[in-house]
Motif scaffolding. Sequence first.
Motif, short mmCIF file in Angstrom:
data_model
loop_
_atom_site.label_atom_id
_atom_site.label_comp_id
_atom_site.label_asym_id
_atom_site.label_seq_id
_atom_site.Cartn_x
_atom_site.Cartn_y
_atom_site.Cartn_z
N ILE A 287 0.83 -1.21 0.00
CA ILE A 287 0.00 0.00 0.00
C ILE A 287 0.87 1.26 0.00
CG2 ILE A 287 -1.64 1.36 1.37
CD1 ILE A 287 -2.94 -1.25 2.23
N LEU A 288 1.93 1.25 0.79
CA LEU A 288 2.81 2.42 0.85
C LEU A 288 3.49 2.68 -0.49
CD1 LEU A 288 4.48 1.95 4.37
CD2 LEU A 288 2.70 3.60 3.71
N VAL A 289 4.02 1.63 -1.10
CA VAL A 289 4.72 1.79 -2.38
C VAL A 289 3.74 2.24 -3.45
CG1 VAL A 289 5.91 0.56 -4.23
CG2 VAL A 289 6.59 0.19 -1.86
N LEU A 290 2.61 1.55 -3.57
CA LEU A 290 1.66 1.88 -4.62
C LEU A 290 1.06 3.26 -4.42
CD1 LEU A 290 0.26 0.85 -7.15
CD2 LEU A 290 -1.54 -0.11 -5.72
N SER A 291 0.76 3.63 -3.19
CA SER A 291 0.19 4.95 -2.92
C SER A 291 1.14 6.07 -3.32
CB SER A 291 -0.19 5.09 -1.45
OG SER A 291 -1.21 4.16 -1.10
N LEU A 292 2.43 5.87 -3.05
CA LEU A 292 3.43 6.87 -3.46
C LEU A 292 3.44 7.03 -4.98
CD1 LEU A 292 5.96 8.67 -3.10
CD2 LEU A 292 7.33 6.58 -3.21
N LEU A 293 3.43 5.92 -5.69
CA LEU A 293 3.50 5.97 -7.16
C LEU A 293 2.24 6.60 -7.74
CD1 LEU A 293 5.08 2.47 -7.88
CD2 LEU A 293 6.20 4.65 -7.39
N VAL A 294 1.09 6.25 -7.17
CA VAL A 294 -0.17 6.83 -7.63
C VAL A 294 -0.20 8.33 -7.37
CG1 VAL A 294 -2.66 6.91 -7.20
CG2 VAL A 294 -1.51 4.71 -7.45
N PRO B 253 -7.04 0.88 -2.44
CA PRO B 253 -5.72 1.43 -2.79
C PRO B 253 -5.12 0.82 -4.05
CG PRO B 253 -5.46 -0.22 -1.10
CD PRO B 253 -6.95 -0.15 -1.38
N LEU B 254 -5.88 0.81 -5.14
CA LEU B 254 -5.39 0.20 -6.38
C LEU B 254 -5.34 1.21 -7.52
CD1 LEU B 254 -7.23 -3.26 -6.28
CD2 LEU B 254 -4.85 -2.75 -5.66
N ARG C 285 0.74 -10.17 -6.83
CA ARG C 285 2.17 -10.38 -7.05
C ARG C 285 2.98 -9.13 -6.68
NH1 ARG C 285 3.99 -13.52 -12.41
NH2 ARG C 285 2.20 -14.72 -11.66
N VAL C 286 2.42 -7.96 -6.93
CA VAL C 286 3.10 -6.73 -6.53
C VAL C 286 3.22 -6.67 -5.01
CG1 VAL C 286 3.00 -4.22 -6.51
CG2 VAL C 286 2.40 -5.47 -8.59
N ALA C 287 2.14 -7.04 -4.32
CA ALA C 287 2.17 -7.06 -2.86
C ALA C 287 3.21 -8.05 -2.36
CB ALA C 287 0.78 -7.43 -2.31
N GLN C 288 3.26 -9.20 -3.01
CA GLN C 288 4.24 -10.22 -2.63
C GLN C 288 5.66 -9.70 -2.84
OE1 GLN C 288 4.25 -13.73 -5.14
NE2 GLN C 288 4.91 -15.04 -3.46
N ALA C 289 5.90 -9.07 -3.98
CA ALA C 289 7.23 -8.53 -4.27
C ALA C 289 7.61 -7.43 -3.29
CB ALA C 289 7.29 -8.00 -5.70
N SER C 290 6.63 -6.60 -2.93
CA SER C 290 6.89 -5.51 -1.97
C SER C 290 7.33 -6.08 -0.63
CB SER C 290 5.64 -4.65 -1.79
OG SER C 290 5.23 -4.07 -3.01
N GLY C 291 6.63 -7.11 -0.16
CA GLY C 291 6.99 -7.73 1.10
C GLY C 291 8.35 -8.39 1.05
N GLN C 292 8.64 -9.06 -0.07
CA GLN C 292 9.93 -9.73 -0.20
C GLN C 292 11.07 -8.72 -0.24
OE1 GLN C 292 9.04 -11.93 -3.75
NE2 GLN C 292 8.24 -13.71 -2.62
N MET C 293 10.89 -7.62 -0.96
CA MET C 293 11.93 -6.60 -1.02
C MET C 293 12.12 -5.93 0.34
SD MET C 293 13.29 -6.55 -4.01
CE MET C 293 13.07 -8.34 -3.99
N ALA C 294 11.02 -5.83 1.11
CA ALA C 294 11.12 -5.21 2.43
C ALA C 294 12.07 -5.99 3.33
CB ALA C 294 9.74 -5.11 3.07
N THR C 295 12.17 -7.29 3.11
CA THR C 295 13.08 -8.10 3.94
C THR C 295 14.54 -7.84 3.60
OG1 THR C 295 13.11 -10.00 2.41
CG2 THR C 295 11.34 -9.93 4.06
#
Length: 373
Positions: free
Chosen positions: A15-22, A68-69, A284-294
């Motif tokens: 949500i944070l990443v997508l909201s920034l881009l939007v 938030p899409l 998949r975007v949510a999954q990638a965001s979580g994985q990158m957060a690690t």
Amino acid sequence: MAIFSFLTGYIIPFILVLSLLVFVHEMGHYLVGRWCGIRSTAFSVGFGPELVGFTDKHGTRWKLSAIPLGGYVKFYGDDDVASMPDASGLEGLSESEKAQTLAGAKLWKRAATVAAGPIANFILAIAIFAILFSVYGKVIADPVVAEVQPNSAAEAAGVLPGDRLVALDGTRIRTFDDVRRYVSIRPETPITVTVERDGRDMDLPMVPKRSEVTDQFGNKVELGLIGIVTNEQRGNFRVETFSPIQAVSEGVKETGHIITGTFRYIGNLVTGRMKADQLGGPVRVAQASGQMATLGFAAVVQLAAVLSVSIGLLNLMPVPVLDGGHLVFYAIEAIRGRPLGAGAQEIAFRIGLAMVLSLMVFATFNDITNLIG
């Protein structure tokens, strides 16, 4: 506890990443529209019911909405959030009032306002890459072959350990990243690799094999491989930092690589060299965001840059409802000397909406299938 981990590990970073881009995308529309004298009545991050908001002195309602899409800027005179003009409402406006609407503004002002959203996404990506390269530097691995994998395209072509890759299809390369980018999007496509061996260049034709690779998070992706192991993979690389001007130049190059890679991927889908199940949606975007957060802050920010480019490109697709569809309408208007009729535009918008929804459903289906698998 599992739900809390899921929220903090996947949903919140997404949500944070997508909201920034939007926000950046819509701010591009808003700022250029305002510069062009076009009034906006609403600026929303997200769709659906308003969660919180306020109205500024210019009459624009700034709000955060429940879904938030995406997001939108609704301009004065628009019938909906996709900027479909309100034909009946426009008839009752004076000429000065019409000039403040998106539909009533001069053609170049409309085109600039619509194009500003995707352009803002590209500028954001360039800025992010430039900052990352200035602060953290860029990992550089020389394209020197450490090992040739058996039964690979490189082995069949005669590549030997110690060879230095200097060009691909005649284009000079500097790093192994250049090789990876070029080869990965060309599975089963003949290429010519120029290697330097014993002080002289040799052209070696080969065909990258389409291969399924599993990343460090267990995600599977299809790409082209030629089967060489480099010194980078053995931990032998350097980190280069850049001055601000150099970093911006590198940011432009990196953004350009993503754009060309995306178009090449679409071409591979059309020709059947890539499977459509590689298309990902919000899951998949949510999954990638979580994985990158690690992996840390820098990894999340880099993902944001890549997604920003993707959002810009997606919105430039020549599909009504999207920014690219509006730009096509404006191009037709410039050629004809007058806009398409309201009926034709409405039909095109309905078709475009159906296409976008179908793509979203298909991408989400891929996401769920990928998770189950």
